[in-house]
Design a protein around this motif. Structure first.
Motif, mmCIF file in Angstrom:
data_model
loop_
_atom_site.group_PDB
_atom_site.id
_atom_site.type_symbol
_atom_site.label_atom_id
_atom_site.label_comp_id
_atom_site.label_asym_id
_atom_site.label_seq_id
_atom_site.Cartn_x
_atom_site.Cartn_y
_atom_site.Cartn_z
ATOM 1 N N LYS A 164 22.539 26.598 -29.646
ATOM 2 C CA LYS A 164 23.611 27.554 -29.892
ATOM 3 C C LYS A 164 24.873 26.815 -30.331
ATOM 4 O O LYS A 164 25.010 25.613 -30.127
ATOM 5 C CB LYS A 164 23.912 28.385 -28.641
ATOM 6 N N GLY B 245 20.808 17.939 -24.419
ATOM 7 C CA GLY B 245 21.194 18.706 -23.250
ATOM 8 C C GLY B 245 20.474 18.222 -22.008
ATOM 9 O O GLY B 245 19.348 17.713 -22.080
ATOM 10 N N HIS C 181 19.732 19.398 -17.818
ATOM 11 C CA HIS C 181 19.798 20.448 -16.807
ATOM 12 C C HIS C 181 19.032 19.963 -15.578
ATOM 13 O O HIS C 181 18.130 19.123 -15.689
ATOM 14 C CB HIS C 181 19.171 21.741 -17.348
ATOM 15 N N SER D 9 18.128 26.985 -19.592
ATOM 16 C CA SER D 9 18.285 27.937 -18.486
ATOM 17 C C SER D 9 16.998 28.032 -17.693
ATOM 18 O O SER D 9 15.899 27.885 -18.248
ATOM 19 C CB SER D 9 18.677 29.325 -19.020
ATOM 20 N N ASN E 82 21.098 24.646 -25.037
ATOM 21 C CA ASN E 82 21.333 25.500 -23.878
ATOM 22 C C ASN E 82 20.018 25.632 -23.110
ATOM 23 O O ASN E 82 19.032 26.145 -23.638
ATOM 24 C CB ASN E 82 21.830 26.874 -24.327
#
Length: 921
Positions: free
Chosen positions: A473, A914, A916, A454, A452
């Motif tokens: 997570k 991940g 982003h 952010s 995750n």
């Protein structure tokens, strides 16, 4: 009468007794036969089970347990860049994060197999971080990164990790390139009209920009034209397709001038003979049963074809419509009838039909569906009352094995809840253990952990500080683990032609399946696909024959321990000295430099000694080889080399990778390019010598400055024995001397400064004591050789950077003795033999290089940092499973999209990844 009745009754009773006895006998015989049948069946099943285990073990013996994934900080580099990477190593059989190897090897190869840079790295907790250097002289093109462990050298080199990178010049502008064709598809002899639109990073049109565009057929340029954008940044391109498109891949290459960039566009042509295949689930089309059938279309050039059409039977009855999915392959489901044939038609190919497989019941097929606790396998068709076997295989492990017979339809349930996530296979065998059908599937994990990422916002200002929050997570909780983070600019650090492989794609899927996928599917990322799309890919690309051809008599070769270094005494000795050296158990000692320690040499073999890596402290990268004190005057030279499989290295260098996944074949590497490699090149021998050569003395500052370039210096007796300056210039043995014009040529014709009449003067420039004179030595004829200290000739254009265009033909530096009184440039004395010891520091593993994260004040003051392709890189970030890890860095000045790529492993050994992105506006 009574007697007759008596005998009649007696006869009836005897028959009853006899019938009873016969019934009892047959019952016993039946149970006896049944007992022997069950015993025989169990023995047969046990034999089959043992045979499957043996075959599976033999397959494992030919497969390395180590499986690698390597993440680089980006995949688009420029000459002179540093490649930062992190390597993760998994045990492919257990899917655990572990390895028995201590060393990993990483090689950077060009498309012709030449080694550009390579090094070895120490594995620590199944990871190895490091760096590779791209030389400044590196030409743009495609390059390969190969990585493997020491244990993997015992197996087929095909298992080595391989990825592509692109080396290109850094783009200064962030351009948005949009294009639109006037038709959806084109045929042969058509005129292609392509409307292009160029915008800068602020969305404004790129006006009046010149560009060239070339039409290519099978990556060979056919025609090139020039064009220009309008005031709105728009231009219309027209090209003509050839008379035949059979086995041809036609595309466009658009190159903007002034180094603004290059774009590659595929032309959507419809070839006459596309390859359209129909693949029934489980391998056979079974009549009378509703069955799924996958279809896929590929052009002869290898490009994916998206289809839309109908399916009909031989009577002309409409059966169903078909349409490709978002990735290309599609799915069709209906019940074929016995005696009927089926075919597909497509509007883009009028008058052509493609036949579906013939429906039959002679051969079985398998259907795989998801159940509550696992997978449900339905076996259709096949011969009734015949023995079959169904196996579930995962990670080269035989997970389950079930014998059965077919009556009409067989249903078998495999419980997969306890299996780790990843790709698995269901294989159907006949009674002779011949594979009849195979079906690949994916075993998911409920609430699998994920990365995750952010940020405070989705848009940031140039040079503004960005703070990332990264955590692992899943299943409503946090997982502790370790991961690598890369933050890059999408336009200058990511090539759209190269797949961005993630650790989940690498560790959760088999190499054979993944390598067979087209590039456009790999770019999506398998771990990001919906379950239905992934299952369709398994039906289309997941077939591979189960290996049953390994002989049981074949023995596995003994593995070699490549985690060692070989030390040899290279000096020639007399028989007496050699005997004394051989009698000593430890004639050489290895001293650790980073962590003071004496390392033992394991054992002796062929007059050499082996240094095991596991005896080297974990933080030690450098060692020193010294002789035993008792032999210090008898051993003066030795060599240290890593123990390697030379065939393995040569295979990786010479193997040509499949370039069909690229729009342009990487053939733009110059074979004449020579790189200055460092001492970490893995095949190069490391020499250790006792005699220390004195530091090189230079005759003048020019000989020192241009060392490594083509130079020649006249000094000493050769200069003092000359009669005139012309005599000295003749002794240079470079180029030719013209005594009429008083000029000296050092280079070939065509080079040099421009004369007023348009011709070029390729003669050398004369420089006296640092001052440029002219391109003639006529004014220097009065200079006596006894006054000259040294004469150095510099060939090439290196002098251009100091003396300008006049030095394009080379430079001749003349230094007088007056200019050299009392300075360090003196003629070197005669060489003296220095007898010393073997002490020389040897670097066994490449040391670490920390990625520089500049502060804001330095970004503002240093223009080189205004455009940084990699904004942040960290190979090992530890997450404790509590609060998110905070990562801070400053953006550069360039506007555009920033990508954040994270790959890692949880503490339980599960791969996580991940991606982003955010904008700099």
């Amino acid at each position: 009468m009574l007697i007759a009745c008596y005998f009649q009754v007696k006869t009836i009773n005897c028959r009853k007794i006899l019938n009873s006895l016969l019934v009892m006998y047959y019952h016993k015989l039946f149970f006896l036969i049944l007992f022997f049948y069950i015993l025989t069946f169990n023995c047969y099943a046990q034999m089959v089970d043992n045979e499957m285990l043996r075959v599976n073990e033999q397959t494992r013996n030919h497969t390395p347990s180590d499986k690698l994934f390597l993440q680089t900080d980006k995949n688009l580099y420029s000459p002179g860049d540093t490649i930062y990477f992190q390597t993760y190593i998994e045990n492919r059989f257990t899917q655990s994060f572990e390895t028995s190897s201590l060393t990993s090897w990483v090689m950077l190869l060009d498309s012709e197999g030449e080694t550009i840079d390579s090094a070895r790295f120490r594995i620590d907790y199944s990871m190895a971080s490091g760096w590779l250097a791209i030389p400044k002289e590196c030409v743009p093109g495609w390059y390969r990164i190969k990585s493997f462990t020491s244990q993997m050298q015992n197996y087929n080199p095909e298992f080595a990790f391989s990825s592509w990178i692109r080396v290109d010049e850094l783009l200064k502008e962030n351009l948005v390139f949009n294009y639109r064709f006037n038709q959806k598809y084109y045929h042969s002899k058509d005129t292609v009209e392509l409307s292009i639109e160029l915008k800068n990073q602020d969305g404004e049109p790129v006006k009046n920009t010149l560009f060239s565009y070339s039409s290519l057929e099978n990556n060979k340029t056919k025609s090139t034209y020039r064009a220009k954008t309008t005031r709105k940044g728009i231009s219309l391109i027209r090209i003509f397709l050839p008379d035949s498109l059979e086995n041809k891949n036609v595309n466009l290459n658009i190159a903007l001038e002034k180094g603004l960039g290059e774009f590659h566009v595929d032309i959507p042509v419809l070839e006459q003979n596309p390859d359209i295949s129909f693949l029934p689930e489980g391998g056979t089309f079974i009549s009378g049963n509703k069955q799924r059938i996958a279809f896929n279309g590929v052009k002869p050039s290898g490009e994916q074809l998206f289809l839309k059409g109908t399916v009909s039977d031989d009577l002309g009855n409409f059966i169903d419509s078909l349409e490709s999915g978002m990735l290309g392959p599609g799915l069709l489901e209906f019940t074929p009838q016995a005696g009927r044939t089926y075919y597909a038609e497509f509007p883009y190919y009028p008058g052509k039909k493609w036949s579906l497989p013939e429906a039959t019941n002679l051969f079985p097929a398998i259907q795989v569906n998801k159940g509550n606790k696992g997978i449900v396998v339905n076996v259709l068709g096949g011969s009734k009352n015949r023995q079959y076997f169904l196996a579930l295989s995962k990670n080269h492990n035989l997970v389950a094995f079930a014998p059965f017979t077919i009556n009409n339809q067989k249903r078998i349930v495999f419980n997969t809840d306890s299996l780790p996530p990843g790709m698995a296979k269901v294989i159907l065998f006949n009674n002779k253990l011949q594979p009849l059908a195979e079906r690949a599937l994916f075993i998911p994990q409920k609430n699998a952990p994920h990365i995750n990422i952010s940020t405070e916002s989705n848009a940031f200002q140039p040079e503004q500080q960005t703070i990332l929050g990264v955590e692992i997570k899943g299943n409503g909780k946090n997982y502790s683990g370790i991961f690598s983070v890369s933050v890059v600019d999408s336009t200058t650090a990511l090539s759209p032609q190269i797949n961005l492989l993630t650790i989940k794609d690498c560790f959760l899927f088999e190499e054979e399946f993944y390598k067979g996928l087209p590039l456009h599917i790999k770019q999506k990322g398998l771990s990001n696909l919906p379950a239905e799309e992934l299952d369709l890919l398994f039906m289309t690309y997941g077939w591979s024959k189960f290996n049953l051809e390994i002989s049981g008599k074949q023995k596995t070769e003994k593995q070699i321990n490549y985690d060692q270094y070989k030390i040899e005494i290279t000096q020639t000795h007399s028989s007496r000295k050699r005997k004394k050296i051989n009698d000593n158990k430890e004639p050489l000692l290895a001293l650790s430099i980073d962590e003071p320690a004496i390392l033992g040499l394991c054992w002796k073999k062929d007059n050499s000694y082996l240094l095991s890596i596991d005896s080297i402290p974990s933080f030690a990268n450098k060692v020193m080889i010294v002789p035993n004190f008792a032999l210090k005057n008898k051993i003066h030279a030795a060599s240290l080399n890593p123990v390697i499989n030379k065939y393995y290295f040569e295979f990786l260098k010479n193997r040509k990778e499949n370039k069909e996944i690229f729009n342009q074949a990487p053939q733009d590497i110059s074979k004449e390019l020579v790189f200055n490699l460092d001492s970490f090149r893995i095949i190069k021998e490391i020499g250790v010598y006792a005699k220390r050569e004195p530091a090189k003395k230079f005759a003048n500052e020019y000989e020192e400055r241009y060392q490594g370039v083509s130079t020649r210096t006249i000094k000493g007796i050769m200069l003092e024995s000359a009669m005139t300056l012309e005599d000295i210039l003749r002794r240079l043995d470079m180029g030719r001397l013209d005594t009429r014009t008083k000029k000296k040529w050092l280079t070939r014709a065509g080079m040099g400064s421009m004369n007023p009449d348009g011709t070029r003067d390729g003669s050398a420039l004369f420089v006296l004591d640092g001052d440029p004179i002219e391109k003639s030595y006529s004014s220097l004829l009065g200079l006596l050789p006894s006054h000259i200290h040294s004469v150095t000739a510099l060939r090439g254009v290196s002098g251009f950077f100091i003396y300008g265009e006049e030095a394009l033909g080379g430079v001749i530096f003349i230094e007088t003795k007056l200019n050299h009184i009392g300075d360090k440039y003196e003629l070197p004395p005669e060489k003296k033999i220095y007898r010393g010891d073997l002490r020389k520091v040897i670097e066994l593993f490449r040391g670490s290089k920390e990625f520089y994260n500049p502060p804001k004040i330095e970004i503002q003051n240093n223009p080189e940092l205004w455009i940084r392709p990699t904004l942040y890189w960290h190979p090992e970030v530890f997450y404790d499973g509590k609060n998110p890890v905070k990562i801070q860095y400053y953006n550069h000045r360039k506007k555009g999209t920033i990508f954040i790529v994270v790959n890692g492993v949880t503490e339980e050994g599960e791969p996580v990844s991940g991606i982003h992105k955010y904008q700099i506006k």
